[in-house]
Design an enzyme around this catalytic site. Structure first.
Site, short mmCIF file in Angstrom:
data_model
loop_
_atom_site.label_atom_id
_atom_site.label_comp_id
_atom_site.label_asym_id
_atom_site.label_seq_id
_atom_site.Cartn_x
_atom_site.Cartn_y
_atom_site.Cartn_z
N TRP A 99 0.83 -1.20 0.00
CA TRP A 99 0.00 0.00 0.00
C TRP A 99 0.86 1.24 0.00
CZ3 TRP A 99 -4.42 -1.11 -1.75
CH2 TRP A 99 -5.06 -2.29 -1.41
N ASP A 166 -1.13 7.20 6.23
CA ASP A 166 -2.22 6.29 5.90
C ASP A 166 -2.46 5.43 7.15
OD1 ASP A 166 -3.81 4.17 5.12
OD2 ASP A 166 -2.61 3.62 3.36
N LYS A 190 -11.90 -1.18 8.12
CA LYS A 190 -11.31 -2.07 9.11
C LYS A 190 -11.84 -1.73 10.51
CE LYS A 190 -7.72 -2.15 5.86
NZ LYS A 190 -8.11 -3.14 4.91
#
Ligand code: PLP
Length: 356
Positions: A99, A166, A190
């Site tokens: 990511w 992030d 999440k």
């Protein structure tokens, strides 16, 4: 049989969130209509958005000068919105996983990119330390929790340039000193809400400093000015996010989450380290994620991998198959996962060890 949900994302949410959202799908705020079929400009939904923003600020203890946004497009749209809005000449990126490198890739479209350090050499199984950041970088981008590899930066870094993070997979898992960040973002799927909404916490005085024109929808200022209502927001995920925020507050907030997450992770890592069949992929204890716990079979037991997965599945463990780029197993232990589920997994690992 009771199911124990270890999925990495979308993943387990508090029962409180699920129940209240299910109710609002049928009858929202006494309107007799579904939350999916009312105007986002009606007073009922405006109240949801306002409360979600306010509670987000309260729970994360966000100082003055920051705004909270709820946007569509997932965390992946933030990979380009960040450089679009903040990168004038040069940006620094810490490469701690897939990511992180996807975020970094987008920045190349907007200017010079300096990779300050990378753990790619070891399949991202550690967090690089001791790197330096160019003084003239517009920002440093980090990924605090690397969902795929199970590493986590568990402290707020002190850096010499604006810090962008992030926090898709560890938001609300611990107290954060927001004042150390210029911008925090993540996908909600999440620790917060169902997929479909991304959150952004932005220090508003960092905006408006790049020379390029920015398309309206990709300009953070649009969403700051319009209170995340410039266009139709993802109403259902925002409603669900509000329920999770209420639950977080009732449970004692992020300090309590940190305590529980540490307990859960210690229980599982201790078992992985003790059990002769398994080993953790992240050996450096301080880099071990409290959210995604990755482990594989020890070499001499490698051929038992499939058998353990079936054994655990038959006993109610869901979502423990590791990401294909790491293999083995990954147990995600997000806020909503009760410690009982971790205990159940540990028991299954012990039972399997006795069999072999
Ligand atoms: N960043 C991290 C750390 C993630 O774990 C994920 C998804 O799993 C993403 C970004 C991408 O999020 P989205 O699917 O919302 O674009």
């Amino acid at each position: 049989m009771k199911k124990h949900n270890f999925y990495a994302g979308p993943s387990i949410l508090p029962e409180y969130t699920i129940k209240n959202t299910a109710e609002a799908v049928l009858n929202f705020a006494g309107t007799g209509l579904s939350v999916m079929e009312v105007s986002h400009r009606g007073k009922e939904f405006v109240a949801v958005m306002d409360e979600a923003r306010a509670l987000f600020k309260e729970i994360l203890d966000i100082p003055q000068g920051y705004e909270v946004l709820f946007l569509g497009g997932g965390a992946s749209t933030q990979f380009c919105m960040v450089p679009y809005n903040l990168l004038n000449k040069k940006a620094a990126y810490l490469n701690t996983g897939a990511w992180a490198s996807k975020a970094q890739k987008e920045a190349h479209l907007f200017g010079e990119v300096v990779e300050v350090a990378s753990s790619k050499d070891a399949n991202y199984n550690y967090i690089p330390k001791g790197f330096s950041v160019p003084e003239d970088a517009d920002y440093l981008h980090i990924t605090t929790n690397n969902t795929i590899y199970g590493t986590e930066i568990k402290e707020d870094l002190d850096v010499n340039v604006p810090l962008v993070a992030d926090m898709s997979s560890d938001i609300f898992s611990r107290p954060v000193d927001v004042s150390k960040y210029a911008l925090i973002y993540g996908g909600a799927q999440k620790n917060l809400a169902p997929a479909g909404v991304a959150f952004v916490v932005v220090k508003t005085d960092i905006l408006g400093k790049v020379d390029r024109p920015i398309p309206t929808m990709l300009d953070y200022r649009t969403h700051v000015e319009k209170g995340s209502m410039f266009n139709t927001p993802p109403v259902l995920p925002v409603f669900a996010a509000l329920q999770t925020l209420k639950w977080l507050k009732q449970q004692g907030g992020v300090a309590e989450m940190q305590k529980r997450n540490r307990e859960k992770a210690a229980l599982l890592y201790d078992e992985i380290d003790r059990n002769k069949l398994f080993k953790a992929t992240v050996t450096n204890h301080e880099d071990r994620s409290l959210m995604n716990i990755c482990f594989v079979m020890n070499e001499e037991y490698a051929d038992l991998e499939k058998e353990f997965l079936d054994f655990a599945t038959q006993r109610g463990m869901v979502g423990i198959k590791g990401h294909r780029s790491v293999g083995g197993f990954r147990a995600s232990t997000y806020n909503a996962l009760p410690i009982e589920s971790v205990k159940a997994l540990v028991e299954v690992m012990q039972e399997f060890e006795r069999k072999h």
